[in-house]
Each structure stands twice: as C-alpha cells, then as structure tokens.
Design an enzyme around this catalytic site. Structure first.
Site, PDB file in Angstrom:
ATOM      1  N   HIS A 166       0.816  -1.225   0.000  1.00  0.00           N
ATOM      2  CA  HIS A 166       0.000   0.000   0.000  1.00  0.00           C
ATOM      3  C   HIS A 166       0.850   1.276   0.000  1.00  0.00           C
ATOM      4  CE1 HIS A 166      -2.916   3.042   1.096  1.00  0.00           C
ATOM      5  NE2 HIS A 166      -2.378   3.175   2.285  1.00  0.00           N
ATOM      6  N   HIS A 205       3.502   7.107   5.425  1.00  0.00           N
ATOM      7  CA  HIS A 205       2.282   7.776   5.891  1.00  0.00           C
ATOM      8  C   HIS A 205       1.447   6.975   6.891  1.00  0.00           C
ATOM      9  CE1 HIS A 205       0.008   5.473   2.812  1.00  0.00           C
ATOM     10  NE2 HIS A 205      -1.066   5.764   3.528  1.00  0.00           N
ATOM     11  N   ASP A 206       1.547   5.647   6.885  1.00  0.00           N
ATOM     12  CA  ASP A 206       0.767   4.850   7.841  1.00  0.00           C
ATOM     13  C   ASP A 206       1.616   4.244   8.965  1.00  0.00           C
ATOM     14  OD1 ASP A 206      -1.948   5.105   7.016  1.00  0.00           O
ATOM     15  OD2 ASP A 206      -1.632   3.709   5.359  1.00  0.00           O
ATOM     16  N   GLU A 231       0.362   5.747  12.437  1.00  0.00           N
ATOM     17  CA  GLU A 231      -1.036   5.372  12.670  1.00  0.00           C
ATOM     18  C   GLU A 231      -1.183   3.875  12.967  1.00  0.00           C
ATOM     19  OE1 GLU A 231      -3.896   7.641  10.178  1.00  0.00           O
ATOM     20  OE2 GLU A 231      -4.787   5.662   9.827  1.00  0.00           O
ATOM     21  N   ASP A 232      -0.417   3.052  12.285  1.00  0.00           N
ATOM     22  CA  ASP A 232      -0.675   1.606  12.312  1.00  0.00           C
ATOM     23  C   ASP A 232       0.442   0.732  12.885  1.00  0.00           C
ATOM     24  OD1 ASP A 232      -3.107   2.156  11.120  1.00  0.00           O
ATOM     25  OD2 ASP A 232      -2.415   1.762   9.096  1.00  0.00           O
ATOM     26  N   ASP A 237      -3.357   8.404  -1.428  1.00  0.00           N
ATOM     27  CA  ASP A 237      -3.770   7.375  -0.462  1.00  0.00           C
ATOM     28  C   ASP A 237      -5.221   6.942  -0.734  1.00  0.00           C
ATOM     29  OD1 ASP A 237      -3.710   5.766   1.901  1.00  0.00           O
ATOM     30  OD2 ASP A 237      -4.455   7.440   3.115  1.00  0.00           O
TER      31      ASP A 237
HETATM   32  P1  NDP Z   1     -12.241   1.604   7.683  1.00  0.00           P
HETATM   33  O1  NDP Z   1     -12.966   0.609   8.482  1.00  0.00           O
HETATM   34  O2  NDP Z   1     -13.008   2.674   7.040  1.00  0.00           O
HETATM   35  O3  NDP Z   1     -11.363   0.806   6.618  1.00  0.00           O
HETATM   36  C1  NDP Z   1     -10.842   1.416   5.505  1.00  0.00           C
HETATM   37  C2  NDP Z   1      -9.358   1.627   5.692  1.00  0.00           C
HETATM   38  O4  NDP Z   1      -8.709   0.374   5.775  1.00  0.00           O
HETATM   39  C3  NDP Z   1      -8.748   2.325   4.526  1.00  0.00           C
HETATM   40  O5  NDP Z   1      -8.840   3.709   4.687  1.00  0.00           O
HETATM   41  C4  NDP Z   1      -7.333   1.813   4.523  1.00  0.00           C
HETATM   42  O6  NDP Z   1      -6.593   2.649   5.387  1.00  0.00           O
HETATM   43  C5  NDP Z   1      -7.433   0.439   5.151  1.00  0.00           C
HETATM   44  N1  NDP Z   1      -7.364  -0.723   4.251  1.00  0.00           N
HETATM   45  C6  NDP Z   1      -6.705  -1.883   4.497  1.00  0.00           C
HETATM   46  N2  NDP Z   1      -6.898  -2.778   3.534  1.00  0.00           N
HETATM   47  C7  NDP Z   1      -7.670  -2.195   2.614  1.00  0.00           C
HETATM   48  C8  NDP Z   1      -8.198  -2.637   1.365  1.00  0.00           C
HETATM   49  N3  NDP Z   1      -7.944  -3.858   0.888  1.00  0.00           N
HETATM   50  N4  NDP Z   1      -8.976  -1.792   0.660  1.00  0.00           N
HETATM   51  C9  NDP Z   1      -9.248  -0.574   1.135  1.00  0.00           C
HETATM   52  N5  NDP Z   1      -8.769  -0.077   2.317  1.00  0.00           N
HETATM   53  C10 NDP Z   1      -7.986  -0.890   3.063  1.00  0.00           C
HETATM   54  O7  NDP Z   1     -11.218   2.363   8.540  1.00  0.00           O
HETATM   55  P2  NDP Z   1     -10.370   1.948   9.791  1.00  0.00           P
HETATM   56  O8  NDP Z   1      -9.483   0.801   9.472  1.00  0.00           O
HETATM   57  O9  NDP Z   1      -9.782   3.216  10.242  1.00  0.00           O
HETATM   58  O10 NDP Z   1     -11.448   1.555  10.874  1.00  0.00           O
HETATM   59  C11 NDP Z   1     -11.605   0.303  11.467  1.00  0.00           C
HETATM   60  C12 NDP Z   1     -12.905   0.507  12.214  1.00  0.00           C
HETATM   61  O11 NDP Z   1     -13.998   0.110  11.434  1.00  0.00           O
HETATM   62  C13 NDP Z   1     -13.139  -0.138  13.527  1.00  0.00           C
HETATM   63  O12 NDP Z   1     -12.672   0.667  14.555  1.00  0.00           O
HETATM   64  C14 NDP Z   1     -14.694  -0.240  13.572  1.00  0.00           C
HETATM   65  O13 NDP Z   1     -15.207   0.558  14.598  1.00  0.00           O
HETATM   66  C15 NDP Z   1     -15.107   0.336  12.268  1.00  0.00           C
HETATM   67  N6  NDP Z   1     -16.291  -0.196  11.626  1.00  0.00           N
HETATM   68  C16 NDP Z   1     -16.900   0.562  10.641  1.00  0.00           C
HETATM   69  C17 NDP Z   1     -18.006   0.111   9.993  1.00  0.00           C
HETATM   70  C18 NDP Z   1     -18.633   0.918   8.912  1.00  0.00           C
HETATM   71  O14 NDP Z   1     -19.684   0.580   8.416  1.00  0.00           O
HETATM   72  N7  NDP Z   1     -18.018   2.008   8.462  1.00  0.00           N
HETATM   73  C19 NDP Z   1     -18.599  -1.162  10.320  1.00  0.00           C
HETATM   74  C20 NDP Z   1     -17.865  -1.909  11.301  1.00  0.00           C
HETATM   75  C21 NDP Z   1     -16.774  -1.406  11.922  1.00  0.00           C
HETATM   76  P3  NDP Z   1      -4.991   2.847   5.288  1.00  0.00           P
HETATM   77  O15 NDP Z   1      -4.716   3.758   4.156  1.00  0.00           O
HETATM   78  O16 NDP Z   1      -4.689   3.450   6.622  1.00  0.00           O
HETATM   79  O17 NDP Z   1      -4.424   1.460   5.116  1.00  0.00           O
HETATM   80 ZN    ZN Z   2      -2.864   4.665   3.718  1.00  0.00          ZN
END
Ligand code: NDP
Ligand code: ZN
Length: 179
Positions: free
Chosen positions: A36, A61-62, A65-66, A122
């Site tokens: 990524h 960038h991550d 955060e991660d 991103d």
């Molecule tokens: P999201 O749940 O919105 O997941 C999307 C983020 O995951 C992206 O911004 C990206 O961030 C990363 N990512 C990793 N793999 C992939 C992929 N294959 N395709 C696209 N994006 C990917 O954000 P968070 O991970 O910040 O949040 C996790 C939270 O989800 C939990 O805390 C829970 O509370 C919540 N949640 C949300 C729901 C909803 O409907 N929105 C439902 C259930 C739970 P990066 O660029 O940082 O890798």
């Molecule tokens: Zn990212």
C-alpha cells in the site's frame, strides 16, 4: 538525482517495510501491507510528483497510525519536513472511529500541499483496492459509504494536481463493484 537521494529513498522503504512487516491488507488475499505505501508513492510518481520529501512521506504515511513508530523516530531519521507531512496525514487513533472520519473531512482543506497530494494518492489507492477486491465482512453499503466519505475528504484537496483530481473523479463517476 543524486546517490544521496537514492540512499534516502531506499532507507525510507527499508524502514517502512520493517515497521509494516507483520501487517496485511484487509483484502481476501492477505496482501502484504507494504504494497500500500509503495503504491501510494507510485500514484504520486505517475501523477508527475517526484519531490523526495513528498515521496518519503507517502512511504511512511501509515507507520505512526498503524505501527509502534513515533513522530520523534520519523523526525530523527528523516527530518522535520518529512515528519510534519506524516503528522498532517495521521489520524489520532485515541479518538472514536466516527470522529476520526469527520476530522479528516474538516482538516484536509487546511493541510499543506505536500500532505494534500499524499492524502489524494492514499484515497486513490484505497478506492482502487476496494474495486479490485472487497475486504472480508464488508457489505456493498460499507463500500459505498467509503466512496462517499472519501469524496468528501478529497474534495478538500482538489486543484493541486490535475491527474490525481481526474483519476479520483473518474472513480467517483464510474466506480462499480462486483460482489
Ligand atoms: P475503515 O474501516 O473505514 O477501513 C478502511 C481503511 O482500511 C482504509 O482507509 C485503509 O486505510 C485500510 N485498508 C486496508 N486494507 C484495505 C483494502 N484492501 N482496501 C481498502 N482499504 C484498506 O477504517 P479503519 O481501518 O480506520 O477503521 C476500522 C474501524 O472500522 C473499527 O474501529 C470499527 O469501529 C469500524 N467499523 C466501521 C463500519 C462501517 O460501516 N463504516 C462497520 C464496522 C466497523 P490505510 O490507508 O490506513 O491502510
Ligand atoms: Zn494509507
């Protein structure tokens, strides 16, 4: 370019690869996470952005955060400029999920140009990743909400790079998914 730039670039990739080494993407294939940040840097290069600080910030960038990486660590290894851009694109994970998502929309119009293009690259990568392979447990509704939210974020960073703007607009207009 200089041999110093090449060394800096490889040091940055090596640092990010080690930090993300145990992480995988959310896709069904379990793709190594480092794909990524490398892909985000490639999105910038493809859009004609080759500024070293911006590319380093994209690669890193991550990490804060991660992973266990701190801003102090980034600053001491890669300098204040890189650290500042990484900081501008890092969510505060202590905040609740909904608040973090809301703050990205509110903050993005006010971040630096370097941070804005990293943010665009991103989102472009993540949206294409969702198109390529929907994560396990994600419903169609969740994917659509992610697209809607992403547009709200990237609209706040428009007008800097035509290529990134056009690629994102194309996704928002024609983004269709197979389930
Ligand atoms: P999201 O749940 O919105 O997941 C999307 C983020 O995951 C992206 O911004 C990206 O961030 C990363 N990512 C990793 N793999 C992939 C992929 N294959 N395709 C696209 N994006 C990917 O954000 P968070 O991970 O910040 O949040 C996790 C939270 O989800 C939990 O805390 C829970 O509370 C919540 N949640 C949300 C729901 C909803 O409907 N929105 C439902 C259930 C739970 P990066 O660029 O940082 O890798
Ligand atoms: Zn990212």
């Amino acid at each position: 370019y200089t041999s110093l730039d090449i060394s800096t670039l490889i040091d940055t990739l090596d640092f990010a690869a080690k930090k993300h080494s145990r992480q995988k993407r959310k896709d069904r294939e379990g793709t190594p996470y480092i794909n990524h940040p490398i892909g985000v840097a490639k999105n910038l290069v493809d859009a004609g952005i080759t500024d070293l600080v911006t590319i380093q910030a994209a690669i890193l960038h991550d990490t804060v955060e991660d992973t266990d990486t701190t801003f102090e660590e980034i600053e001491s290894k890669f300098g204040n400029e890189v650290k500042n851009v990484v900081e501008e694109v890092t969510d505060d994970k202590l905040l609740p999920y909904e608040e973090r998502k809301r703050l990205q929309i509110v903050h993005t119009p006010h971040i630096s140009v370097k941070a804005k293009v990293v943010k665009l690259a991103d989102k472009l990568y993540n949206l294409r990743d969702l198109q390529r392979s929907v994560p396990v447990n994600w419903t169609e509704k969740r994917v659509q909400e992610y697209f809607i939210w992403s547009k709200q974020v990237t609209d706040g960073a428009k007008g800097i790079n035509q290529k990134l703007d056009d690629q994102l607009e194309d996704l928002y207009q024609n983004g269709t998914f197979e389930f």
